[in-house]
Design an enzyme around this catalytic site. Sequence first.
Site, PDB file in Angstrom:
ATOM      1  N   SER A  63     -69.522  -6.121  -2.543  1.00 37.70           N
ATOM      2  CA  SER A  63     -69.041  -4.926  -1.820  1.00 37.70           C
ATOM      3  C   SER A  63     -67.557  -4.690  -2.088  1.00 37.70           C
ATOM      4  CB  SER A  63     -69.228  -5.107  -0.311  1.00 37.70           C
ATOM      5  OG  SER A  63     -70.589  -5.126   0.008  1.00 37.70           O
ATOM      6  N   ASP A 109     -78.226  -8.469   4.315  1.00 39.97           N
ATOM      7  CA  ASP A 109     -78.587  -8.888   2.960  1.00 39.97           C
ATOM      8  C   ASP A 109     -79.050 -10.347   2.904  1.00 39.97           C
ATOM      9  OD1 ASP A 109     -78.008  -6.381   1.988  1.00 39.97           O
ATOM     10  OD2 ASP A 109     -75.971  -6.898   1.379  1.00 39.97           O
TER      11      ASP A 109
HETATM   12  C1  S3P Z   1     -73.268  -2.540   1.374  1.00 39.69           C
HETATM   13  C2  S3P Z   1     -73.816  -2.239   2.588  1.00 39.69           C
HETATM   14  C3  S3P Z   1     -75.178  -2.638   2.966  1.00 39.69           C
HETATM   15  C4  S3P Z   1     -75.724  -3.743   2.075  1.00 39.69           C
HETATM   16  C5  S3P Z   1     -75.451  -3.493   0.625  1.00 39.69           C
HETATM   17  C6  S3P Z   1     -73.970  -3.348   0.365  1.00 39.69           C
HETATM   18  C7  S3P Z   1     -71.904  -2.050   1.082  1.00 39.69           C
HETATM   19  O1  S3P Z   1     -76.025  -1.508   2.857  1.00 39.69           O
HETATM   20  O2  S3P Z   1     -77.108  -3.920   2.287  1.00 39.69           O
HETATM   21  O3  S3P Z   1     -75.947  -4.579  -0.147  1.00 39.69           O
HETATM   22  O4  S3P Z   1     -71.283  -2.527   0.121  1.00 39.69           O
HETATM   23  O5  S3P Z   1     -71.433  -1.169   1.820  1.00 39.69           O
HETATM   24  P1  S3P Z   1     -76.140  -0.454   4.071  1.00 39.69           P
HETATM   25  O6  S3P Z   1     -74.764  -0.116   4.415  1.00 39.69           O
HETATM   26  O7  S3P Z   1     -76.880   0.743   3.592  1.00 39.69           O
HETATM   27  O8  S3P Z   1     -76.882  -1.191   5.140  1.00 39.69           O
END
Ligand code: S3P
Length: 428
Positions: free
Chosen positions: A24, A316
């Site tokens: 992220s 996750d």
């Molecule tokens: C992420 C947010 C999450 C996560 C994804 C990465 C991000 O998704 O599942 O792997 O980097 O903002 P959501 O925000 O849609 O739940």
Amino acid sequence: MEAIQLHTNVKSLNGELAIPGDKSISHRSIMFGAIAEGETTVTNFLLGDDCLNTIECFKKLGVLIEREDEKVIIHGKGLDGLQEPADILDVGNSGTTIRLLLGILAGRPFHSVLIGDQSIGKRPMTRVTQPLRSLGAVIHGRKNGEFTPLSIKGGHLEGMEYQLPVASAQVKSSILFAGLQASGTTTIIEPVKTRDHTERMIRQFGGEVEINGQTIQIKGNQKLTGTSIHVPGDISSAAFFLVAGAVLPNSEIKLTNVGLNPTRTGIIDVMNEMGADITITQHNEDAFEPSGDIVIKSSVLKGITIEGNIIPRLIDEIPIIALLATQAEGKTIIKDAHELKVKETNRIDTVVAELTKLGADIEATDDGMIINGKSNLTGGSVSSHGDHRIGMMLAIAASLCKEDVYLEKEDAIYVSYPSFFDHLHSLT
Ligand code: S3P
């Protein structure tokens, strides 16, 4: 379909690992570096396919980006430095890339077309296209903008107040990127607090964002300035080794420089409640993104219920938590996790199907799963279904299995943790 044979019957895991950079934060470092003015240097960047796709997209938008291994230098020329791409922007498997990029493009006065792989083609985009349209972007796409391919023509945006219908950091971040370019103030209200890497990074790049509980406000027309970003290790990658160390007997694993942002540490809270032996040292709480070293040792575990506000803090990690629960005494119930259905795969279905093949006692529910432990895992032929986190979870599951295990589509792990198998084998 070709399959690889996984290591089974592993007696214990011991050693130390430097966990690769957070996915992220790596994505966001490129995006902010590209829209800021001046040079941004990123170290410990994650070389996973998802983040490399983000770099490729910004190169197509005219940004000069140089990379040498895990070090990336982005020569940002501000938002106005982005140029209309001559080619389609391909995000591959990356939901974060497409959703956040749409927020940036929403304020850019040019036309772009975005596509991704088969999995991206099934993931819901209305959650971002609808609010971005309300702010003023023109977006077309399959099923009225629910699915890729999508095209976007950005332009003048007007700030607004938006109540997020789902707890999603991707949606929040997309609107924040648009809000940075809108006139007036944009207010976002989250149903449950989600990961706050975008808010932290806005401040790191010299911007302003106001946070009051679950309400986030951003003023438009802000200028950001290039900076240095050191990406901490990804707790979502560390999670596989936290669980492996907890469930394999006589194990002790040290994971260094792991990101410990409180919006991401639900896995540690859950493991502690289940009886795991976790010690955190070198906790660097004041950094722009906190991090620390974690030591995990094997222990006796018990089942618990995981529900409510903690879910976004471990969304996750649910595939690997499901495996953990197969090795805990008693029942583990995971609730309020509907969002699992719209990840890289439907993770309720893929986790339950694949762990059942290995002999686990696990059942799907509408918003999660119920796992009865402790199970002796057997063996069999399983698949990642093209989902990196399912592939890595199954490799850790195999280490507990008594019989042979074959994994199809193991290459999915390149999305977030290319050195995963090397790291796993280094501990045996
Ligand atoms: C992420 C947010 C999450 C996560 C994804 C990465 C991000 O998704 O599942 O792997 O980097 O903002 P959501 O925000 O849609 O739940």
